[in-house]
Design a protein around this motif. Structure first.
Motif, PDB file in Angstrom:
ATOM      1  N   PRO A   1      43.405  34.785  29.814  1.00 24.44           N
ATOM      2  CA  PRO A   1      42.018  34.509  30.241  1.00 24.44           C
ATOM      3  C   PRO A   1      40.960  35.004  29.247  1.00 24.44           C
ATOM      4  CG  PRO A   1      43.005  36.227  31.590  1.00 24.44           C
ATOM      5  CD  PRO A   1      44.087  35.710  30.709  1.00 24.44           C
TER       6      PRO A   1
ATOM      7  N   LYS B   1      53.127  37.202  41.907  1.00 20.40           N
ATOM      8  CA  LYS B   1      52.367  36.875  40.695  1.00 20.40           C
ATOM      9  C   LYS B   1      53.086  37.436  39.486  1.00 20.40           C
ATOM     10  CE  LYS B   1      47.493  36.435  41.904  1.00 20.40           C
ATOM     11  NZ  LYS B   1      46.190  37.096  41.731  1.00 20.40           N
TER      12      LYS B   1
ATOM     13  N   ARG C   1      53.203  38.638  35.499  1.00 21.35           N
ATOM     14  CA  ARG C   1      52.305  39.172  34.474  1.00 21.35           C
ATOM     15  C   ARG C   1      52.861  38.772  33.103  1.00 21.35           C
ATOM     16  NH1 ARG C   1      48.521  42.869  35.201  1.00 21.35           N
ATOM     17  NH2 ARG C   1      49.213  44.479  33.767  1.00 21.35           N
TER      18      ARG C   1
ATOM     19  N   PHE D   1      48.494  40.350  31.048  1.00 22.91           N
ATOM     20  CA  PHE D   1      47.510  39.801  31.999  1.00 22.91           C
ATOM     21  C   PHE D   1      48.232  39.159  33.172  1.00 22.91           C
ATOM     22  CE2 PHE D   1      48.444  36.331  29.106  1.00 22.91           C
ATOM     23  CZ  PHE D   1      48.547  35.227  29.942  1.00 22.91           C
ATOM     24  N   THR D   2      47.560  39.096  34.310  1.00 22.48           N
ATOM     25  CA  THR D   2      48.166  38.485  35.499  1.00 22.48           C
ATOM     26  C   THR D   2      47.783  37.015  35.542  1.00 22.48           C
ATOM     27  OG1 THR D   2      47.688  40.583  36.543  1.00 22.48           O
ATOM     28  CG2 THR D   2      48.462  38.853  37.987  1.00 22.48           C
ATOM     29  N   GLU D   3      48.697  36.169  36.002  1.00 21.58           N
ATOM     30  CA  GLU D   3      48.388  34.723  36.017  1.00 21.58           C
ATOM     31  C   GLU D   3      47.328  34.416  37.081  1.00 21.58           C
ATOM     32  OE1 GLU D   3      52.030  32.712  36.912  1.00 21.58           O
ATOM     33  OE2 GLU D   3      52.312  33.752  38.800  1.00 21.58           O
ATOM     34  N   PRO D   4      46.351  33.590  36.710  1.00 16.49           N
ATOM     35  CA  PRO D   4      45.337  33.208  37.701  1.00 16.49           C
ATOM     36  C   PRO D   4      45.867  32.102  38.619  1.00 16.49           C
ATOM     37  CG  PRO D   4      44.833  32.202  35.598  1.00 16.49           C
ATOM     38  CD  PRO D   4      46.100  32.996  35.393  1.00 16.49           C
TER      39      PRO D   4
ATOM     40  N   ARG E   1      40.002  33.574  44.064  1.00 16.88           N
ATOM     41  CA  ARG E   1      39.232  34.200  42.982  1.00 16.88           C
ATOM     42  C   ARG E   1      39.854  35.527  42.585  1.00 16.88           C
ATOM     43  NH1 ARG E   1      33.117  34.310  44.669  1.00 16.88           N
ATOM     44  NH2 ARG E   1      32.896  35.499  42.748  1.00 16.88           N
ATOM     45  N   LYS E   2      39.657  35.865  41.320  1.00 16.37           N
ATOM     46  CA  LYS E   2      40.259  37.090  40.779  1.00 16.37           C
ATOM     47  C   LYS E   2      39.768  38.317  41.540  1.00 16.37           C
ATOM     48  CE  LYS E   2      40.755  39.754  36.638  1.00 16.37           C
ATOM     49  NZ  LYS E   2      40.085  40.206  35.426  1.00 16.37           N
ATOM     50  N   GLY E   3      40.693  39.147  41.979  1.00 18.92           N
ATOM     51  CA  GLY E   3      40.331  40.374  42.678  1.00 18.92           C
ATOM     52  C   GLY E   3      40.055  40.189  44.160  1.00 18.92           C
TER      53      GLY E   3
END
Ligand SMILES: [Zn+2]
Length: 403
Positions: free
Chosen positions: A42, A75, A77, A87-90, A95-97
């Motif tokens: 990202p 998920k 990473r 990074f973690t996959e979106p 939404r992120k978080g």
């Protein structure tokens, strides 16, 4: 096969269904995971195929048949070679978080704007009041941002009180800008002075202010000076109702002044209907009422003069045509100056100061009615919410509900 259908139902196309479990009485749990071969970082958009780690997150979704739905998503990473960081996959739709799906939050927004109380929204969606609050304003902001309506042909401006200042105790005001052609509140601005309007960015972002032809305000100098520069091609119109109200106030003040004299204690009696009679249109008075007024005027000549001026101002608005109105206006102000009375002169000064704006009414014949109506709506929304603390929230709600 069932998995594919479930996937479509959930509206999360990237995820694949693994299994379902419902050990608990009140919860459905669905296990899901993403099955792409590679992911993009990202931060720098570099491809990455090396799986670094896995972790499970629990995401809340819209309740199904009265049961809470939990999506347990595994998920992955990935490791980005250029950033040298994992990074973690979106996931599309979450939404992120966030611990809930966008769809769920939108559903809460819909419920909050359609149900008659927020407690029911909480019960229906099995969520906390905080969740309702954040989801509502998050989506209200998106909806308000979507409204790119330009200014209408006619715009009304007025202020109303919003909250009492906690520290100093004074009332804080907001000003609303109403689009008359579509009958909607176009913008809400904090404060009621020119400097407040100039500071507001939202106001400047609305397109088409050079197409505005009429601007209607009450007798506030700050609004006049702002409107003159902000709407360059518009005609300013001073509201009819406010001028009549000023005249009524003037008569009333004179009556109170007379009442103070101990000789006139009869006027002080609560049963005395004089107050109402003085403010009524003389054409609507009964014969007996007219006689009573005549009797009072015999005793107090000054009150009669004030009453006459008031009647002249009320009758001014029955006139058709700009030229005739201009003549009548000159007659009124001349009559006022000939009387040389104390209370009248300030009203005369105001009238002369606003002469062009008052006379513009006879060219366009529009009043401030819709703005005052919007004020009424705004007050109702305030009351329904038991008051607002934050102005941005109040603004969003007003514009969204009166769009
Ligand atoms: Zn990277």
């Amino acid at each position: 096969m069932l998995g594919k259908h479930l996937n479509n139902l959930l509206g999360l196309p990237e995820l694949e269904f693994i299994k379902k479990s419902s050990h608990h009485k009140n919860t459905f749990t669905l296990y899901l995971q993403k099955k792409t071969k590679l992911e993009y970082c990202p931060k720098c958009a570099t491809k990455s195929t090396t799986c670094y780690d896995k972790r499970e997150v629990t995401i809340k979704d819209i309740p199904l048949r009265g049961k809470v739905v939990h999506l347990k998503i595994t998920k992955r990473r990935f490791y980005c070679k250029s950033c040298k960081k994992p990074f973690t996959e979106p996931i599309q739709g979450i939404r992120k978080g966030f611990k809930s799906t966008t769809r769920f939050r939108k559903h809460i927004f819909w419920c909050a704007s359609n149900f008659d109380n927020l407690k029911n929204v909480q019960i229906k969606n099995k969520c906390s009041s905080w969740m309702v609050y954040t989801s509502f304003y998050e989506h209200a902001e998106l909806e308000v941002r979507k409204l790119q309506n330009p200014w209408g042909k006619t715009v009304g401006i007025d202020e109303h009180s919003f909250i009492r200042n906690v520290k100093y105790g004074h009332k804080e005001f907001v000003t609303i800008f109403v689009d008359y052609n579509k009958s909607r509140i176009r913008e809400v601005v904090k404060g009621r002075y020119e400097s407040d309007f100039r500071r507001d960015e939202n106001l400047y972002n609305i397109p088409g202010r050079e197409n505005v032809q009429n601007v209607i305000t009450d007798f506030a100098p700050s609004m006049r000076s702002f409107a003159k520069s902000f709407f360059p091609n518009a005609k300013l119109i001073a509201d009819k109702f406010h001028l009549v109200r000023l005249a009524n106030n003037m008569v009333n003040l004179k009556r109170l002044e007379i009442m103070k004299d101990p000789k006139n204690s009869i006027l002080k009696s609560r049963k005395n209907p004089l107050r109402k009679m003085l403010l009524m249109n003389s054409k609507k008075l009964k014969f007996s009422q007219q006689r009573a007024l005549m009797y009072t005027f015999d005793l107090h000549r000054e009150l009669e003069a004030f009453y006459k001026v008031k009647e002249m101002i009320v009758n001014l608005y029955n006139i058709r045509g700009y030229k005739r109105a201009k003549k009548a206006f000159a007659q009124i102000t001349n009559f006022m100056s000939s009387l040389k009375m104390k209370g009248l002169q300030s009203l005369r000064r105001t009238m002369l100061d606003w002469k062009q704006e008052i006379l513009n009414y006879f060219k366009r014949r529009v009043t401030n009615g819709k703005t005052e109506g919007s004020n009424r709506k705004a007050k109702l929304i305030q009351r329904q919410a038991y008051g607002f603390k934050k102005l941005p929230n109040y603004r969003l709600k007003l514009i969204y509900l009166c769009r």
